[in-house]
Design an enzyme around this catalytic site. Sequence first.
Site, PDB file in Angstrom:
ATOM      1  N   HIS B  89       0.816  -1.223   0.000  1.00 15.21           N
ATOM      2  CA  HIS B  89       0.000   0.000   0.000  1.00 15.21           C
ATOM      3  C   HIS B  89       0.840   1.259   0.000  1.00 15.21           C
ATOM      4  O   HIS B  89       0.343   2.333  -0.339  1.00 15.21           O
ATOM      5  CB  HIS B  89      -1.028  -0.022   1.143  1.00 15.21           C
ATOM      6  CG  HIS B  89      -0.490   0.267   2.513  1.00 15.21           C
ATOM      7  ND1 HIS B  89      -0.255  -0.716   3.440  1.00 15.21           N
ATOM      8  CD2 HIS B  89      -0.164   1.435   3.110  1.00 15.21           C
ATOM      9  CE1 HIS B  89       0.185  -0.165   4.559  1.00 15.21           C
ATOM     10  NE2 HIS B  89       0.262   1.138   4.385  1.00 15.21           N
ATOM     11  N   ASP B 120       0.026  -7.442   1.210  1.00 13.67           N
ATOM     12  CA  ASP B 120       0.484  -6.077   1.458  1.00 13.67           C
ATOM     13  C   ASP B 120       2.015  -5.959   1.544  1.00 13.67           C
ATOM     14  O   ASP B 120       2.544  -5.282   2.422  1.00 13.67           O
ATOM     15  CB  ASP B 120      -0.172  -5.502   2.723  1.00 13.67           C
ATOM     16  CG  ASP B 120      -0.165  -3.977   2.736  1.00 13.67           C
ATOM     17  OD1 ASP B 120       0.367  -3.373   1.782  1.00 13.67           O
ATOM     18  OD2 ASP B 120      -0.674  -3.388   3.708  1.00 13.67           O
ATOM     19  N   SER B 200       4.352   2.587   7.961  1.00 15.87           N
ATOM     20  CA  SER B 200       4.080   1.471   7.060  1.00 15.87           C
ATOM     21  C   SER B 200       5.301   1.042   6.284  1.00 15.87           C
ATOM     22  O   SER B 200       5.969   1.867   5.670  1.00 15.87           O
ATOM     23  CB  SER B 200       3.008   1.866   6.054  1.00 15.87           C
ATOM     24  OG  SER B 200       1.763   1.643   6.587  1.00 15.87           O
TER      25      SER B 200
END
Lengths: 495, 504
Positions: B89, B120, B200
């Site tokens: 992402h 992911d 992230s």
Amino acid sequence: MRHFLFPALGLLALMPQLAAASETPSPDKSILRVNVSNQPHNFALPWQKRQPGSKQGLGALLDGGRVLVTAELIQDSSYLEFEVASSGKKLTAQVATVDYEANLAVLVPKEKPDDFFTGLVPFPMSGNPPQKGDRLEVWQFESNGTPVTSPIAFETARLGRTFLEGSYFLQFEANGAVNYREGSFTLPVIRDGHLAGMLLSYNSNDQVATILPFPIIKAFLDDAADGEYAGFASFGIKFAPTLDEQLRTYLKLGDQKGGIMVTGVMPDTSAARAGLKEGDVLLQIGEHTLDARGNYQDPTWGLLAMGHLVKGAHPVGTALPLKISRDGQPMELTLTLARKAARDFLIDPYVFDRGPRYLILGGLVFSELTRTYLEAFGNEWRDRAPFELVYAVQNPEKFARDGRKKLVFLAGALPSQSTIGYEGVRGAFIEKVNGQVINDIKDLSAALTRPVDGLHTIEIDEVPYTLYIDAALAAADNQTLLPQRYRITELQKLE
Amino acid sequence: MVTRGNHHRMPSYRLVLLAASVLLAPPSSLRAEAPAKTNSLGQQYAGIVRIENAAIQPDYRTPWNGARPAGGTGTGFLIGPNRFLTNAHVVSNSTRLIIRGVDDSTPHLAKIEFIAHDCDLALLSLEDPRPFEGVAPLPLDDTLPLLDSEVVAVGYPVGGDRISVTRGVVSRIDFRPYSHSGVDQHLAIQVDAAINPGNSGGPVMQGSKVVGVAFQGYSGAVAQNVGYIIPGPVVARFLEDIKDGTYDHYADLAIAIFPLQNPAMRRALSLPENGMGVLVAHVDSGGTCAGVLQRGDVLLEIDGQPIASDGFIEFGGERVNMNEIVERKFTGDRIKLTYWRAGAEAATEVTLKRLTSYLMQANLYEKRPEYVVFAGLVFQPLDRNLLSTLNLTDDNVRYFFNYFGPRELSKERSQPVILTQVLPDAINTHFDGVGGKMVDTINGQKITRMSDLTSALEKAEGEFIKITLVGEGRPLVLDRARAAAASTRINTQYGVSEPSFLEP
């Protein structure tokens, strides 16, 4: 004076003492407060009712001690009473006739009224249609009982929705300032001493009042007069306008003017029995030709939607000739007006004054799907209720099959000994139980008397597709856990 | 509880959006770069980089238009020579990727080597590898950390520009929905270290080793100090999968199972009261177990591991979801199943396949929206991106969306076509209230996918084009000759640059 009806009690001896019919109606003598204690059933927990609430409205006194109110006011009522605004005198009342689609109800005293009606003046049931600009009056009371009169001007008549989805009736619109007083749920509207209608809603921004008009009230009262209320007819079609020239050419309408395209015919309705089919173009109902939007010229009200010809202008049983075009060919059919009652639908469009039919087995709660069940999920019910139930309400034809009267579904599982592991299963339709096809809740009840090898086998249309319940364990839960912990006094209600 | 295969299918896509939020930081336009300066921090974390993604957001409302610029920043880290690991992402829908080092003001252009939206993860490389030559990669640990052991999350979260370090413990190891795709579920480690947007893709360390990749938080108001990291085994599987040069995705048993905890249900299936086995409630007819398992079977063992009645197995000394066996395998691998049917035990072996029908409900990336505009009618294929952008509420559309995989509606219409809007013109001016419905037929031909639509519209037969919509009794009738002329006119007036785009 009209015959005084006590259909339930048959107490004709209780003729109330009313003032001479010659006296002119006035607010303090012709409208009554109606106090209502409402208590809807809890559709999520179908064995109990919700917390009671109260509503207060105004009713119009008719002859024979009858009082006219909107159905919405007395919906799910547990207790009703009349109150004379000036004196505060009260009398317990009950519903004689109610029509939730038309939003009308007639109330009568529950017991001998003694002198309650003495000196009161009923409205005469007659009147001429108002013209644009005619003065109407909205009658109500101050909290101390002083009458308040607000003049409004009649503007137009058109078809409008009642509080039920899909229910359209003739309505009046009038302009003027109306100040709502305390406890005025619905208000009588008067013209020249005659009841012109019941005020349904009022928009204070543009000062427009919407009124349930006397022609619908009169049709309702005439129907109820013989003690057997038939209700208003249901047409049973979906339709589309034919304004688009491309569509008209495709439908081979030639130089025909107007007409609407029938895009759906509901089973067991006036339209289905008349032989109307999807794709037909409906050109004329009775003597009235339809324009391309489905309106006709009403001799009294001017341009009006055709729905009034079916619901309002004619009673159930009337035969109306139809002119249609089918595949470019003219045809004539006969539409005999008939009503399809809420209970005759696969999915009842509404259920008031009673709870849902249900059955509890060990902790599994089964019920018949109604729109009211879904609406109990709140305004966002389309998003919050189990999707397949929502889908069924919008597409009932996809769930119809021979013999199926109602859609029986598993509403959920109350934690009990016999429902261990089934807590997450809900919103599934029941196909078969112990090998028997289930067409309504009574079938379910019958099938559950025949467990096989001590097990009930319940086939549903969702994962895990088959549930098994230990019959003895479920009986034990039914006898002890459910009444004691969940306080379920009735394990089933089939009627 | 219903679990399917190795991905946990979420019946409601909203649930996932509420439960977790991916940790992409919004772009910060005013970023004051500190002058480059070497210190001990720089040396210790030299392999941990900041990733700036200039992304584009496809426009499903006006699908002929170019995509809107979007983007954000995240973290990545060096795991080998010119190999940077991060979250999918962080780098999705990118038009330009820039990597910056710890105390390095120079932007380095990067590109995606492999991207796995279902777990992911993504692997990047620099266009010019030289700036990171000599930097030590971070070693990966492909085992699971112990509960209550200390972890350190390193990255570039919001709240400042420089590298950030937070510390916490492993709170829980469990299967979790991965919110990037919205439909997949894998093992995830819950930590109480502060993990915030921008973290992230960053490494979560135990000592000198990476035990996971920070990827999502919990946005619900009910929980606090909850962050999730992708654990070593999931990372290792991704790196193993791409060794042959392509990412093959997760495979799936493609069955729906139901826990067998009700004694009556066990008795009906003639099962002993030993607390073992799960019911097979549905078998996808195109999936791994098609033709082998059937509804009503009871799965007893998977690759020799007995399955408890709640769907868990003993694996590596832990009680884990039985799907963990499938999780660690690849498409084409074989898997042994022992099952119970009609009162007897049987054994079989199946070959794992990927299931694609569930992608209907997945967030899709790197995709240009398909569409056809004809006589002002805009047709687009149904997928989650379309449904959520246009907020389609028609019941028949939602029915297909919800049950596309579970009830195998893909067999009826492999790519449901939605009439999304009408660009008003004289030819369609009476077509009101039809936007958002599903196309049923055109001139009697059933429309099962976008290519059916184009071929039906191109057929020059008859005076009219009659389009029917599911759940709408009124047909849309177009005069064929007028429609062709109108199409040109409408496309010019509304700036529809190309009348259609369909994936080859």
